[in-house]
Design a protein around this motif. Structure first.
Motif, mmCIF file in Angstrom:
data_model
loop_
_atom_site.group_PDB
_atom_site.id
_atom_site.type_symbol
_atom_site.label_atom_id
_atom_site.label_comp_id
_atom_site.label_asym_id
_atom_site.label_seq_id
_atom_site.Cartn_x
_atom_site.Cartn_y
_atom_site.Cartn_z
ATOM 1 N N ILE A 171 0.860 -1.183 0.000
ATOM 2 C CA ILE A 171 0.000 0.000 0.000
ATOM 3 C C ILE A 171 0.896 1.232 0.000
ATOM 4 C CG2 ILE A 171 -1.717 1.329 1.303
ATOM 5 C CD1 ILE A 171 -2.736 -1.347 2.430
ATOM 6 N N SER A 209 0.711 5.528 -0.042
ATOM 7 C CA SER A 209 -0.161 6.677 0.161
ATOM 8 C C SER A 209 0.623 7.965 -0.053
ATOM 9 C CB SER A 209 -0.759 6.650 1.570
ATOM 10 O OG SER A 209 -1.727 7.677 1.730
ATOM 11 N N TYR A 210 0.054 8.851 -0.845
ATOM 12 C CA TYR A 210 0.660 10.153 -1.140
ATOM 13 C C TYR A 210 -0.174 11.254 -0.490
ATOM 14 C CZ TYR A 210 1.516 14.413 -3.868
ATOM 15 O OH TYR A 210 1.772 15.711 -4.254
ATOM 16 N N TRP A 233 -4.283 5.577 10.647
ATOM 17 C CA TRP A 233 -3.346 4.679 9.977
ATOM 18 C C TRP A 233 -2.735 3.699 10.960
ATOM 19 C CZ3 TRP A 233 -2.938 3.327 5.201
ATOM 20 C CH2 TRP A 233 -3.300 4.205 4.182
ATOM 21 N N PHE A 290 4.603 5.789 2.824
ATOM 22 C CA PHE A 290 3.981 7.105 2.724
ATOM 23 C C PHE A 290 4.934 8.091 2.064
ATOM 24 C CE2 PHE A 290 2.212 4.783 6.247
ATOM 25 C CZ PHE A 290 0.851 5.009 6.155
ATOM 26 N N GLN A 342 -5.617 9.245 -3.477
ATOM 27 C CA GLN A 342 -4.155 9.343 -3.487
ATOM 28 C C GLN A 342 -3.502 8.197 -2.712
ATOM 29 O OE1 GLN A 342 -3.438 13.313 -1.969
ATOM 30 N NE2 GLN A 342 -3.805 14.270 -3.953
ATOM 31 N N THR A 343 -4.266 7.152 -2.453
ATOM 32 C CA THR A 343 -3.751 5.948 -1.800
ATOM 33 C C THR A 343 -4.075 4.751 -2.690
ATOM 34 O OG1 THR A 343 -4.040 6.907 0.394
ATOM 35 C CG2 THR A 343 -3.842 4.510 0.272
ATOM 36 N N ASN A 381 -8.535 5.636 0.037
ATOM 37 C CA ASN A 381 -7.895 5.708 1.344
ATOM 38 C C ASN A 381 -8.672 4.894 2.370
ATOM 39 O OD1 ASN A 381 -6.905 6.585 3.918
ATOM 40 N ND2 ASN A 381 -6.045 8.378 2.916
ATOM 41 N N TYR A 406 -9.865 -3.470 0.425
ATOM 42 C CA TYR A 406 -8.445 -3.821 0.514
ATOM 43 C C TYR A 406 -8.269 -5.170 1.211
ATOM 44 C CZ TYR A 406 -6.531 0.726 -0.998
ATOM 45 O OH TYR A 406 -6.153 1.825 -1.718
#
Length: 292
Positions: free
Chosen positions: A63, A65-66, A82, A101, A145-146, A160, A171
């Motif tokens: 995974i 994430s941005y 998280w 991340f 963005q994830t 997300n 997920y």
């Protein structure tokens, strides 16, 4: 490839039964379907200020994430969420799922302080030059963005899991090899719900004083109304409510408290996931936290 049922699962997770919105969302999801996520050369990750490793691991899933520099950094990070998700993932998955991340902050020192304060012990790349995004041109909406990636860094699912419990469910299903059903709502008895007022203005107030508001959610259907989850767009917003099912004709109060991190105008959302046909239901608080 991402099958249609996965796309529809995601579409139903982000919007209620609005065909126009679902079509736009499915178009966005198809655009990112099986796209390979590109990574900067030799990204340096840190854990609590210590440089760690380059992460190109041969796991079945990972995974990534941005987070961009727009808006309130603390609100967007949701590090406690998280931490909870990663702990849960560690207990229910058969193998370790790496999570990485990339943060592009306005203020590097601020984000380092937040990571330390929240005792966040997972790999973070503080990407000052925004090189990760420049390679990929991610959607501007933080909800997209994830990414759940396969071994080849191709996108298996987008969204997300900390912001949206339905994405979290998706997920987990994919990671555990479970079947993803596009008609998941058919297995739940649905009802109808209405909100007396979906937007509340808190007006002007001293930014150091906590503010409170209440929303009324009424069951106008013929079956019990069950709230499955409540998500807020900001860690400075909390919601309390009764966990008891709501009988037809009855109402439930959702009590919201807001504590500003800094002075300024704000516009925060509260997303209600329930067994109503209109789920998810989006509520909003706004106002001006004044500094003196």
């Amino acid at each position: 490839m991402i099958k249609y049922c996965v796309l529809l699962f995601l579409a139903l997770s982000f919007v209620s039964c609005n065909n126009s919105k679902q079509e736009k969302l499915i178009s966005l999801l198809k655009e990112w379907e099986q796209r390979e996520v590109l990574f900067p050369d030799n990204p340096i990750f840190t854990i609590q200020g210590r440089d760690t490793f380059n992460f190109f691991l041969e796991e079945n899933f990972k995974i990534v994430s941005y987070m961009d520099s727009a808006g309130c950094t603390f609100c967007k990070l949701r590090l406690r969420g998280w931490n909870q998700f990663i702990s849960y993932l560690d207990t229910c998955s058969h193998s370790r799922i790496p999570i990485f991340f990339f943060f592009h902050p306005k203020d590097k020192a601020q984000i380092e302080d937040i990571l330390m304060h929240e005792n966040f012990k997972y790999p973070v790349c503080i990407d000052v030059n925004d090189s990760f995004n420049k390679l990929n041109h991610f959607p501007s909406d933080i909800a997209f963005q994830t990414f759940l990636l396969d071994k080849s860094n191709r996108i298996v699912a987008i969204g997300n899991p900390v912001y949206n419990p339905k994405v979290k469910e998706l997920y987990l299903k994919i990671i555990q090899g479970d079947k993803v059903e596009s008609d998941n709502k058919k297995n739940v008895i649905q009802t109808e719900a209405s909100v007396g007022k979906s937007v509340i203005s808190l007006g002007h107030f001293d930014w150091q004083k906590e503010q409170k508001a209440s929303f009324v959610l009424k069951n106008i259907g013929k079956s019990l109304l069950v709230i499955q989850d409540v998500n807020t767009s900001c860690g400075c917003t909390e919601v309390t409510y009764s966990k008891e099912p709501v009988r037809p004709g009855d109402s439930i109060l959702l009590d919201v408290s807001y504590k500003a991190e800094t002075p300024g105008s704000f516009n925060k959302t509260i997303t209600i996931y329930c067994n109503a046909n209109s789920s998810p239901i989006v509520l909003r608080i706004m106002g001006d936290a004044d500094g003196y």
